[in-house]
Scaffold this motif. Structure first.
Motif, PDB file in Angstrom:
ATOM      1  N   ILE A 180     -12.551  37.594  24.363  1.00  9.51           N
ATOM      2  CA  ILE A 180     -11.894  38.705  23.667  1.00  9.51           C
ATOM      3  C   ILE A 180     -10.432  38.700  24.076  1.00  9.51           C
ATOM      4  N   LYS A 181      -9.560  38.393  23.135  1.00 13.18           N
ATOM      5  CA  LYS A 181      -8.126  38.300  23.414  1.00 13.18           C
ATOM      6  C   LYS A 181      -7.439  39.629  23.126  1.00 13.18           C
ATOM      7  N   THR A 182      -6.601  40.049  24.050  1.00  7.04           N
ATOM      8  CA  THR A 182      -5.809  41.271  23.865  1.00  7.04           C
ATOM      9  C   THR A 182      -4.380  40.883  23.514  1.00  7.04           C
ATOM     10  N   GLY A 199      -3.673  44.529  19.054  1.00  5.21           N
ATOM     11  CA  GLY A 199      -5.101  44.799  19.081  1.00  5.21           C
ATOM     12  C   GLY A 199      -5.900  43.705  19.741  1.00  5.21           C
ATOM     13  N   PHE A 200      -7.145  43.533  19.267  1.00  6.52           N
ATOM     14  CA  PHE A 200      -8.095  42.616  19.890  1.00  6.52           C
ATOM     15  C   PHE A 200      -8.699  41.691  18.832  1.00  6.52           C
ATOM     16  N   ASN A 201      -9.069  40.484  19.278  1.00  4.82           N
ATOM     17  CA  ASN A 201      -9.782  39.565  18.390  1.00  4.82           C
ATOM     18  C   ASN A 201     -10.530  38.522  19.207  1.00  4.82           C
ATOM     19  N   ILE A 202     -11.471  37.843  18.548  1.00  2.94           N
ATOM     20  CA  ILE A 202     -12.148  36.682  19.127  1.00  2.94           C
ATOM     21  C   ILE A 202     -11.398  35.449  18.651  1.00  2.94           C
ATOM     22  N   TYR A 217     -26.210  37.050  15.394  1.00  2.00           N
ATOM     23  CA  TYR A 217     -25.040  36.176  15.362  1.00  2.00           C
ATOM     24  C   TYR A 217     -25.039  35.324  16.624  1.00  2.00           C
ATOM     25  N   MET A 218     -24.501  34.095  16.501  1.00  2.00           N
ATOM     26  CA  MET A 218     -24.351  33.228  17.650  1.00  2.00           C
ATOM     27  C   MET A 218     -22.863  33.013  17.905  1.00  2.00           C
ATOM     28  N   ILE A 219     -22.449  33.247  19.157  1.00  2.24           N
ATOM     29  CA  ILE A 219     -21.053  33.134  19.546  1.00  2.24           C
ATOM     30  C   ILE A 219     -20.883  31.906  20.428  1.00  2.24           C
ATOM     31  N   ASP A 220     -19.962  31.041  19.986  1.00  4.59           N
ATOM     32  CA  ASP A 220     -19.624  29.829  20.741  1.00  4.59           C
ATOM     33  C   ASP A 220     -20.853  28.968  21.018  1.00  4.59           C
ATOM     34  N   LYS A 221     -21.812  29.013  20.102  1.00  2.00           N
ATOM     35  CA  LYS A 221     -23.023  28.181  20.137  1.00  2.00           C
ATOM     36  C   LYS A 221     -23.857  28.375  21.406  1.00  2.00           C
ATOM     37  N   ASP A 262     -13.761  38.325  11.716  1.00  2.00           N
ATOM     38  CA  ASP A 262     -13.654  36.875  11.523  1.00  2.00           C
ATOM     39  C   ASP A 262     -12.378  36.320  12.169  1.00  2.00           C
ATOM     40  N   HIS A 263     -12.227  36.585  13.459  1.00  4.59           N
ATOM     41  CA  HIS A 263     -11.133  36.079  14.291  1.00  4.59           C
ATOM     42  C   HIS A 263      -9.795  36.795  14.063  1.00  4.59           C
TER      43      HIS A 263
END
Length: 266
Positions: free
Chosen positions: A94-96, A101-104, A5-9, A47-48
């Motif tokens: 990574i947002k708290t 909880g947590f997500n991207i 997977y590629m994150i934020d290009k 997925d976010h």
């Protein structure tokens, strides 16, 4: 399951071995611990969307019969975030969300990454490094580097010699003027705009000094009268012009500007 997977290009995550690396620096890889890699995988799969802490604890530890506290989860999230930031991602990757909880966040893209492309990218980087190494060790550059450094050294020597010579000349003028009037050896040759020009009388003309002052862009258009002193040394082919706001006679304090050059420049 997709292997990459590629994150934020910019950051690539290898699911198979739990490694992450920057796409532009693929030779530098960070090996994640199994819990941290599982956390990242869960966040990618969401997925976010926000993933609750209980769900992460259950899927990563509890299903395997391992009992951990929420602090253990927060510690692995902190370490994971730190690794991602070290490779170039923003700290908010990574947002708290308290009590949720947590997500991207949506601002960070997540997309499948082609393993073949990643391999080609590594090969290109390796080839580029090899090419760079060859260029650096080529006979041409080996011969050229000392020449460049010698030029710099010569320029610095000339620059410092000019400054040193100018200081010596100014000090000599003040010392000499305090003992004996400067006009005795440096008589007035004439006036150019608002500058009185003084110079050695032997083999020296007003027109010559004026031409040297003009060539060196010495400003003589001041409202107040200024005093221009010319000094030449035929043996070493050096010339100097000192422009002062007062006459150098040992009694008045003068602010002076020095122009110094060698005859080789002309």
């Amino acid at each position: 399951m997709i292997g990459y997977y590629m994150i934020d290009k910019k950051i690539v995550y290898n699911i198979d071995n739990g490694e992450i690396f920057n796409l532009n620096k693929s030779e530098v890889k960070v090996k994640l611990s199994k819990p941290a890699a599982k956390c990242l995988q869960k966040l990618i799969d969401a997925d976010h969307q926000i993933v609750p802490p209980d769900e992460l604890i259950n899927d990563i530890w509890r299903q395997k019969g391992v009992v951990v506290s929420a602090n253990t989860l927060y510690q692995h999230i902190y370490i994971l975030r730190k690794h991602l930031c070290s490779l170039g991602l923003d700290k908010n990757i990574i947002k708290t969300t308290p009590r949720s909880g947590f997500n991207i966040p949506l601002e960070f893209t997540i997309e499948p990454f082609n393993e073949k492309f990643e391999y080609v990218k590594q090969q290109e980087n390796q080839n580029q490094h090899q090419k760079t190494d060859k260029e650096l060790t080529s006979p041409l550059e080996k011969n050229d580097l000392p020449k460049v450094s010698n030029r710099l050294i010569k320029r610095r020597i000339y620059r410092y010699s000019y400054i040193f010579t100018a200081i010596i000349i100014i000090l000599s003028i003040y010392i000499y003027a305090s003992i004996k009037p400067l006009e005795d050896n440096y008589p007035l040759l004439g006036q150019y705009e608002n500058c009185e020009i003084y110079g050695e009388s032997k083999n020296l003309t007003f027109s010559y000094v004026k031409s040297r002052a003009s060539k060196r862009e010495v400003i003589c258009s001041h409202v107040k009268k200024h005093y221009l002193y010319y000094f030449g040394n035929n043996e070493v082919k050096r010339e100097s012009i000192i422009l002062c706001d007062n006459k150098i006679d040992g009694n008045l304090k003068s602010n002076c500007k020095t122009y110094h050059w060698t005859g080789y420049e002309d």
